[in-house]
Design a protein around this motif. Structure first.
Motif, short mmCIF file in Angstrom:
data_model
loop_
_atom_site.label_atom_id
_atom_site.label_comp_id
_atom_site.label_asym_id
_atom_site.label_seq_id
_atom_site.Cartn_x
_atom_site.Cartn_y
_atom_site.Cartn_z
N GLU A 170 0.83 -1.21 0.00
CA GLU A 170 0.00 0.00 0.00
C GLU A 170 0.86 1.25 0.00
N SER A 171 1.98 1.22 0.70
CA SER A 171 2.87 2.38 0.75
C SER A 171 3.50 2.64 -0.62
N ILE A 172 3.88 1.58 -1.32
CA ILE A 172 4.52 1.75 -2.64
C ILE A 172 3.52 2.29 -3.66
N ILE A 173 2.33 1.68 -3.71
CA ILE A 173 1.35 2.07 -4.74
C ILE A 173 0.80 3.46 -4.46
N SER A 174 0.62 3.81 -3.19
CA SER A 174 0.08 5.14 -2.88
C SER A 174 1.04 6.25 -3.27
N LYS A 175 2.34 5.96 -3.38
CA LYS A 175 3.32 6.96 -3.78
C LYS A 175 3.54 6.98 -5.28
N GLY A 176 2.73 6.23 -6.02
CA GLY A 176 2.84 6.23 -7.47
C GLY A 176 3.72 5.14 -8.02
N GLY A 177 4.24 4.26 -7.16
CA GLY A 177 5.08 3.18 -7.62
C GLY A 177 4.26 2.01 -8.14
N ASP A 183 2.51 -10.51 -7.04
CA ASP A 183 2.69 -10.33 -5.60
C ASP A 183 1.37 -10.02 -4.91
N VAL A 184 0.56 -9.19 -5.56
CA VAL A 184 -0.74 -8.85 -4.97
C VAL A 184 -1.66 -10.05 -4.96
N LYS A 216 -13.38 -10.66 10.21
CA LYS A 216 -13.55 -9.28 9.74
C LYS A 216 -12.21 -8.64 9.40
N ARG A 217 -11.21 -8.97 10.17
CA ARG A 217 -9.89 -8.40 9.94
C ARG A 217 -9.30 -8.88 8.60
N VAL A 218 -9.43 -10.19 8.33
CA VAL A 218 -8.91 -10.73 7.07
C VAL A 218 -9.68 -10.17 5.89
N GLN A 219 -11.00 -10.07 6.02
CA GLN A 219 -11.80 -9.52 4.93
C GLN A 219 -11.41 -8.08 4.62
N LYS A 220 -11.07 -7.31 5.62
CA LYS A 220 -10.65 -5.92 5.40
C LYS A 220 -9.35 -5.86 4.60
N TYR A 221 -8.40 -6.74 4.92
CA TYR A 221 -7.14 -6.76 4.18
C TYR A 221 -7.34 -7.19 2.74
N VAL A 222 -8.25 -8.13 2.51
CA VAL A 222 -8.53 -8.59 1.15
C VAL A 222 -9.14 -7.46 0.33
N GLU A 223 -10.06 -6.71 0.91
CA GLU A 223 -10.66 -5.58 0.22
C GLU A 223 -9.61 -4.51 -0.11
N THR A 224 -8.68 -4.30 0.81
CA THR A 224 -7.62 -3.32 0.55
C THR A 224 -6.75 -3.77 -0.61
N LEU A 225 -6.43 -5.04 -0.68
CA LEU A 225 -5.60 -5.55 -1.79
C LEU A 225 -6.34 -5.47 -3.12
N ASP A 226 -7.65 -5.69 -3.10
CA ASP A 226 -8.42 -5.56 -4.34
C ASP A 226 -8.34 -4.14 -4.88
N MET A 227 -8.46 -3.16 -4.01
CA MET A 227 -8.36 -1.77 -4.45
C MET A 227 -6.95 -1.45 -4.94
N LEU A 228 -5.93 -1.97 -4.26
CA LEU A 228 -4.56 -1.74 -4.70
C LEU A 228 -4.29 -2.40 -6.04
N LYS A 229 -4.90 -3.54 -6.28
CA LYS A 229 -4.72 -4.22 -7.56
C LYS A 229 -5.28 -3.39 -8.71
N LYS A 231 -5.74 -0.07 -8.69
CA LYS A 231 -4.93 1.14 -8.81
C LYS A 231 -3.59 0.84 -9.45
N ASN A 232 -3.05 -0.34 -9.16
CA ASN A 232 -1.75 -0.70 -9.73
C ASN A 232 -1.82 -0.98 -11.23
N SER A 233 -3.00 -1.44 -11.69
CA SER A 233 -3.16 -1.75 -13.11
C SER A 233 -3.51 -0.54 -13.96
N MET A 234 -3.84 0.60 -13.36
CA MET A 234 -4.18 1.80 -14.12
C MET A 234 -2.93 2.42 -14.72
#
Length: 299
Positions: A170-177, A183-184, A216-229, A231-234
Protein backbone atom coordinates in the motif's frame (compact mmCIF):
# COMPACT_ATOMS: atom_id res chain seq x y z
CA UNK A 1 -42.58 -30.03 94.01
CA UNK A 2 -45.32 -29.84 91.46
CA UNK A 3 -44.46 -26.24 90.76
CA UNK A 4 -40.78 -26.90 90.23
CA UNK A 5 -41.58 -29.78 87.92
CA UNK A 6 -43.79 -27.56 85.82
CA UNK A 7 -41.02 -24.98 85.39
CA UNK A 8 -38.50 -27.63 84.38
CA UNK A 9 -40.89 -28.96 81.79
CA UNK A 10 -41.42 -25.50 80.29
CA UNK A 11 -37.70 -24.76 80.05
CA UNK A 12 -37.15 -26.03 76.43
CA UNK A 13 -40.12 -23.99 75.28
CA UNK A 14 -38.72 -20.87 76.85
CA UNK A 15 -35.23 -21.44 75.51
CA UNK A 16 -36.66 -21.91 72.03
CA UNK A 17 -37.82 -18.33 72.00
CA UNK A 18 -35.45 -16.69 74.51
CA UNK A 19 -31.79 -16.86 75.34
CA UNK A 20 -30.98 -18.94 78.41
CA UNK A 21 -28.07 -16.87 79.64
CA UNK A 22 -29.32 -13.46 78.54
CA UNK A 23 -32.02 -11.24 79.91
CA UNK A 24 -35.71 -11.73 79.40
CA UNK A 25 -35.88 -9.17 76.57
CA UNK A 26 -33.03 -10.60 74.39
CA UNK A 27 -34.32 -12.68 71.44
CA UNK A 28 -32.50 -15.92 70.76
CA UNK A 29 -30.90 -16.66 67.38
CA UNK A 30 -30.68 -20.38 67.99
CA UNK A 31 -32.54 -23.04 66.05
CA UNK A 32 -33.14 -26.54 67.36
CA UNK A 33 -33.42 -29.87 65.59
CA UNK A 34 -34.23 -33.42 66.59
CA UNK A 35 -31.38 -35.94 66.38
CA UNK A 36 -31.99 -39.55 65.21
CA UNK A 37 -31.73 -40.74 68.82
CA UNK A 38 -34.50 -38.38 69.91
CA UNK A 39 -32.19 -35.76 71.44
CA UNK A 40 -32.98 -32.07 70.89
CA UNK A 41 -29.79 -30.22 69.90
CA UNK A 42 -28.85 -26.92 68.37
CA UNK A 43 -28.96 -26.94 64.56
CA UNK A 44 -25.60 -26.47 62.84
CA UNK A 45 -25.02 -24.45 59.71
CA UNK A 46 -22.44 -25.93 57.27
CA UNK A 47 -21.31 -22.41 56.28
CA UNK A 48 -20.79 -21.17 59.82
CA UNK A 49 -17.58 -21.46 61.79
CA UNK A 50 -17.04 -24.71 63.59
CA UNK A 51 -16.76 -24.94 67.36
CA UNK A 52 -13.24 -24.48 68.62
CA UNK A 53 -13.39 -27.86 70.38
CA UNK A 54 -12.36 -30.46 67.81
CA UNK A 55 -14.94 -33.22 67.39
CA UNK A 56 -13.83 -36.83 67.66
CA UNK A 57 -12.41 -38.72 64.69
CA UNK A 58 -14.18 -41.87 63.59
CA UNK A 59 -13.22 -44.74 61.33
CA UNK A 60 -15.68 -45.71 58.61
CA UNK A 61 -15.49 -48.69 56.28
CA UNK A 62 -16.33 -47.86 52.69
CA UNK A 63 -17.06 -50.74 50.31
CA UNK A 64 -16.31 -50.18 46.63
CA UNK A 65 -16.89 -53.28 44.56
CA UNK A 66 -15.32 -56.11 46.55
CA UNK A 67 -12.73 -53.93 48.31
CA UNK A 68 -13.11 -52.22 51.69
CA UNK A 69 -11.41 -48.91 52.40
CA UNK A 70 -10.98 -47.67 55.97
CA UNK A 71 -11.18 -43.90 56.19
CA UNK A 72 -10.44 -41.85 59.32
CA UNK A 73 -12.59 -38.76 59.22
CA UNK A 74 -14.09 -36.10 61.47
CA UNK A 75 -17.40 -37.25 62.92
CA UNK A 76 -19.01 -33.92 61.99
CA UNK A 77 -17.72 -33.90 58.40
CA UNK A 78 -20.01 -34.03 55.40
CA UNK A 79 -20.45 -36.84 52.90
CA UNK A 80 -18.94 -34.54 50.28
CA UNK A 81 -15.72 -34.35 52.27
CA UNK A 82 -15.72 -38.13 52.54
CA UNK A 83 -16.06 -38.37 48.75
CA UNK A 84 -12.99 -36.20 48.27
CA UNK A 85 -11.02 -38.43 50.64
CA UNK A 86 -12.10 -41.49 48.63
CA UNK A 87 -10.85 -40.04 45.33
CA UNK A 88 -7.27 -41.18 46.01
CA UNK A 89 -7.85 -44.82 47.02
CA UNK A 90 -10.66 -45.51 44.54
CA UNK A 91 -9.52 -43.40 41.58
CA UNK A 92 -13.03 -41.97 41.14
CA UNK A 93 -13.66 -38.26 40.90
CA UNK A 94 -15.76 -36.98 43.79
CA UNK A 95 -18.42 -35.83 41.31
CA UNK A 96 -18.78 -39.40 40.00
CA UNK A 97 -19.43 -41.00 43.42
CA UNK A 98 -22.61 -42.06 45.17
CA UNK A 99 -22.49 -42.91 48.87
CA UNK A 100 -25.15 -45.21 50.33
CA UNK A 101 -25.68 -45.49 54.05
CA UNK A 102 -28.38 -47.85 55.32
CA UNK A 103 -29.47 -48.44 51.69
CA UNK A 104 -30.14 -44.75 51.14
CA UNK A 105 -28.17 -42.33 48.99
CA UNK A 106 -26.78 -39.46 51.00
CA UNK A 107 -26.41 -35.88 49.79
CA UNK A 108 -22.93 -34.40 49.67
CA UNK A 109 -23.96 -31.56 52.00
CA UNK A 110 -25.35 -33.89 54.70
CA UNK A 111 -23.34 -34.41 57.91
CA UNK A 112 -22.12 -37.84 58.92
CA UNK A 113 -23.25 -37.61 62.54
CA UNK A 114 -26.64 -36.23 61.51
CA UNK A 115 -27.16 -39.30 59.33
CA UNK A 116 -26.21 -41.57 62.25
CA UNK A 117 -22.74 -42.55 61.03
CA UNK A 118 -20.62 -43.77 63.94
CA UNK A 119 -17.26 -45.37 64.44
CA UNK A 120 -16.81 -48.51 62.28
CA UNK A 121 -19.98 -47.77 60.32
CA UNK A 122 -20.27 -49.31 56.86
CA UNK A 123 -20.85 -47.15 53.77
CA UNK A 124 -21.25 -48.38 50.20
CA UNK A 125 -19.67 -46.48 47.31
CA UNK A 126 -21.01 -46.85 43.76
CA UNK A 127 -20.07 -45.08 40.55
CA UNK A 128 -22.49 -42.48 39.20
CA UNK A 129 -22.41 -43.26 35.47
CA UNK A 130 -24.67 -40.36 34.49
CA UNK A 131 -22.54 -37.85 36.34
CA UNK A 132 -19.39 -39.38 34.90
CA UNK A 133 -20.75 -39.17 31.36
CA UNK A 134 -21.79 -35.56 31.91
CA UNK A 135 -18.37 -34.68 33.26
CA UNK A 136 -16.61 -36.39 30.34
CA UNK A 137 -18.75 -34.44 27.87
CA UNK A 138 -17.88 -31.24 29.66
CA UNK A 139 -14.19 -32.12 29.56
CA UNK A 140 -14.37 -32.86 25.83
CA UNK A 141 -16.14 -29.57 25.21
CA UNK A 142 -13.52 -27.63 27.18
CA UNK A 143 -10.73 -29.40 25.31
CA UNK A 144 -12.38 -28.58 22.00
CA UNK A 145 -12.74 -24.92 22.94
CA UNK A 146 -9.12 -24.80 24.08
CA UNK A 147 -7.97 -26.31 20.77
CA UNK A 148 -10.10 -23.81 18.80
CA UNK A 149 -8.70 -20.90 20.80
CA UNK A 150 -5.15 -22.11 20.11
CA UNK A 151 -5.88 -22.40 16.37
CA UNK A 152 -7.30 -18.87 16.27
CA UNK A 153 -4.19 -17.54 18.02
CA UNK A 154 -1.95 -19.20 15.42
CA UNK A 155 -4.04 -17.75 12.58
CA UNK A 156 -3.89 -14.32 14.21
CA UNK A 157 -0.08 -14.44 14.24
CA UNK A 158 -0.02 -15.41 10.56
CA UNK A 159 -2.43 -12.59 9.69
CA UNK A 160 -0.16 -10.15 11.54
CA UNK A 161 2.72 -11.23 9.34
CA UNK A 162 0.66 -10.86 6.15
CA UNK A 163 -0.64 -7.48 7.31
CA UNK A 164 2.91 -6.15 7.23
CA UNK A 165 3.21 -7.12 3.58
CA UNK A 166 -0.11 -5.44 2.80
CA UNK A 167 1.09 -2.22 4.40
CA UNK A 168 4.31 -2.36 2.37
CA UNK A 169 2.45 -2.75 -0.94
CA UNK A 170 0.00 0.00 0.00
CA UNK A 171 2.87 2.38 0.75
CA UNK A 172 4.52 1.75 -2.64
CA UNK A 173 1.35 2.07 -4.74
CA UNK A 174 0.08 5.14 -2.88
CA UNK A 175 3.32 6.96 -3.78
CA UNK A 176 2.84 6.23 -7.47
CA UNK A 177 5.08 3.18 -7.62
CA UNK A 178 4.31 -0.11 -9.27
CA UNK A 179 4.44 -3.66 -7.90
CA UNK A 180 4.15 -6.99 -9.60
CA UNK A 181 0.55 -8.12 -10.02
CA UNK A 182 1.61 -11.62 -9.03
CA UNK A 183 2.69 -10.33 -5.60
CA UNK A 184 -0.74 -8.85 -4.97
CA UNK A 185 -2.57 -11.97 -6.17
CA UNK A 186 -0.36 -14.26 -4.07
CA UNK A 187 -1.00 -12.17 -0.97
CA UNK A 188 -4.75 -12.28 -1.57
CA UNK A 189 -4.62 -16.08 -1.87
CA UNK A 190 -2.69 -16.40 1.39
CA UNK A 191 -5.28 -14.30 3.20
CA UNK A 192 -8.13 -16.31 1.70
CA UNK A 193 -6.50 -19.51 2.98
CA UNK A 194 -6.51 -18.06 6.49
CA UNK A 195 -10.15 -17.14 6.03
CA UNK A 196 -11.00 -20.74 5.10
CA UNK A 197 -9.22 -21.97 8.22
CA UNK A 198 -11.29 -19.61 10.36
CA UNK A 199 -14.53 -20.77 8.75
CA UNK A 200 -13.66 -24.39 9.60
CA UNK A 201 -13.35 -23.64 13.33
CA UNK A 202 -16.48 -24.41 15.39
CA UNK A 203 -16.60 -22.41 18.61
CA UNK A 204 -18.94 -20.95 21.21
CA UNK A 205 -18.87 -18.04 23.60
CA UNK A 206 -15.70 -15.96 23.78
CA UNK A 207 -13.87 -18.20 21.31
CA UNK A 208 -16.60 -17.59 18.74
CA UNK A 209 -16.24 -13.84 19.24
CA UNK A 210 -12.48 -14.08 18.67
CA UNK A 211 -13.05 -16.00 15.45
CA UNK A 212 -15.54 -13.38 14.22
CA UNK A 213 -13.09 -10.55 14.86
CA UNK A 214 -10.33 -12.32 12.93
CA UNK A 215 -12.69 -12.98 10.00
CA UNK A 216 -13.55 -9.28 9.74
CA UNK A 217 -9.89 -8.40 9.94
CA UNK A 218 -8.91 -10.73 7.07
CA UNK A 219 -11.80 -9.52 4.93
CA UNK A 220 -10.65 -5.92 5.40
CA UNK A 221 -7.14 -6.76 4.18
CA UNK A 222 -8.53 -8.59 1.15
CA UNK A 223 -10.66 -5.58 0.22
CA UNK A 224 -7.62 -3.32 0.55
CA UNK A 225 -5.60 -5.55 -1.79
CA UNK A 226 -8.42 -5.56 -4.34
CA UNK A 227 -8.36 -1.77 -4.45
CA UNK A 228 -4.56 -1.74 -4.70
CA UNK A 229 -4.72 -4.22 -7.56
CA UNK A 230 -7.04 -1.95 -9.53
CA UNK A 231 -4.93 1.14 -8.81
CA UNK A 232 -1.75 -0.70 -9.73
CA UNK A 233 -3.16 -1.75 -13.11
CA UNK A 234 -4.18 1.80 -14.12
CA UNK A 235 -1.82 3.54 -16.60
CA UNK A 236 0.14 6.46 -15.26
CA UNK A 237 -0.54 9.99 -16.59
CA UNK A 238 3.22 10.91 -16.76
CA UNK A 239 2.50 14.27 -15.22
CA UNK A 240 -0.08 15.27 -17.86
CA UNK A 241 -3.29 16.81 -16.67
CA UNK A 242 -6.58 15.83 -18.16
CA UNK A 243 -8.54 18.50 -19.97
CA UNK A 244 -11.45 19.83 -18.01
CA UNK A 245 -14.77 18.40 -18.93
CA UNK A 246 -17.05 20.85 -20.75
CA UNK A 247 -20.59 21.23 -19.67
CA UNK A 248 -23.03 19.90 -22.28
CA UNK A 249 -25.15 22.49 -24.01
CA UNK A 250 -28.88 22.39 -23.96
CA UNK A 251 -30.47 21.01 -27.14
CA UNK A 252 -32.26 23.47 -29.46
CA UNK A 253 -35.47 22.94 -31.32
CA UNK A 254 -35.71 24.15 -34.91
CA UNK A 255 -38.95 24.99 -36.59
CA UNK A 256 -42.29 23.54 -35.75
CA UNK A 257 -41.61 20.05 -37.11
CA UNK A 258 -40.30 18.86 -33.73
CA UNK A 259 -36.68 18.15 -34.91
CA UNK A 260 -34.18 18.43 -32.05
CA UNK A 261 -30.72 19.79 -32.82
CA UNK A 262 -28.00 19.18 -30.26
CA UNK A 263 -24.28 19.84 -30.08
CA UNK A 264 -23.54 17.08 -27.56
CA UNK A 265 -21.12 14.72 -29.24
CA UNK A 266 -19.68 11.40 -28.11
CA UNK A 267 -16.05 10.58 -28.87
CA UNK A 268 -14.59 7.10 -29.27
CA UNK A 269 -11.01 5.93 -29.22
CA UNK A 270 -11.23 4.12 -32.56
CA UNK A 271 -14.08 4.52 -34.99
CA UNK A 272 -14.86 1.89 -37.59
CA UNK A 273 -15.36 2.90 -41.21
CA UNK A 274 -18.66 4.57 -41.60
CA UNK A 275 -21.04 2.64 -43.81
CA UNK A 276 -23.75 4.80 -45.29
CA UNK A 277 -27.12 3.46 -44.45
CA UNK A 278 -29.80 4.43 -46.98
CA UNK A 279 -32.79 6.13 -45.55
CA UNK A 280 -35.94 4.09 -45.39
CA UNK A 281 -38.09 6.86 -46.75
CA UNK A 282 -35.70 7.41 -49.70
CA UNK A 283 -35.59 3.72 -50.57
CA UNK A 284 -39.34 3.54 -50.50
CA UNK A 285 -39.62 6.55 -52.84
CA UNK A 286 -37.10 5.11 -55.26
CA UNK A 287 -38.82 1.77 -55.25
CA UNK A 288 -42.15 3.32 -55.95
CA UNK A 289 -40.83 5.55 -58.78
CA UNK A 290 -38.56 2.94 -60.45
CA UNK A 291 -39.75 1.69 -63.88
CA UNK A 292 -40.35 -1.97 -64.25
CA UNK A 293 -39.04 -3.71 -67.37
CA UNK A 294 -39.95 -7.12 -68.69
CA UNK A 295 -37.12 -9.59 -68.38
CA UNK A 296 -36.43 -12.76 -70.30
CA UNK A 297 -34.91 -15.78 -68.63
CA UNK A 298 -32.51 -18.03 -70.52
CA UNK A 299 -31.55 -21.55 -69.74
Amino acid sequence: MMRMKTKATELPTATHGRSVSGGGDEPAAREWELRPGGMLVQKRNPDSDRISISPPTIRVRVKYGSVYHEIHINSQATFGELKKMLTGPTGLDHQDQKLLYKDKERDSKAFLDMAGVKDKSKIVLIEDEISQERRLLEMRKNAKMEKASKSISEISLEVDRLAGRVSALESIISKGGRVGEKDVVTLIELLMNQLLKLDAIMADGDVKLQRKLQVKRVQKYVETLDMLKIKNSMPSNNGQKLAPTQEPRQPRRSGSDGVVVTTKWETFDSLPALVPVPSTSTSRTNNSGQAKFPWEFFD
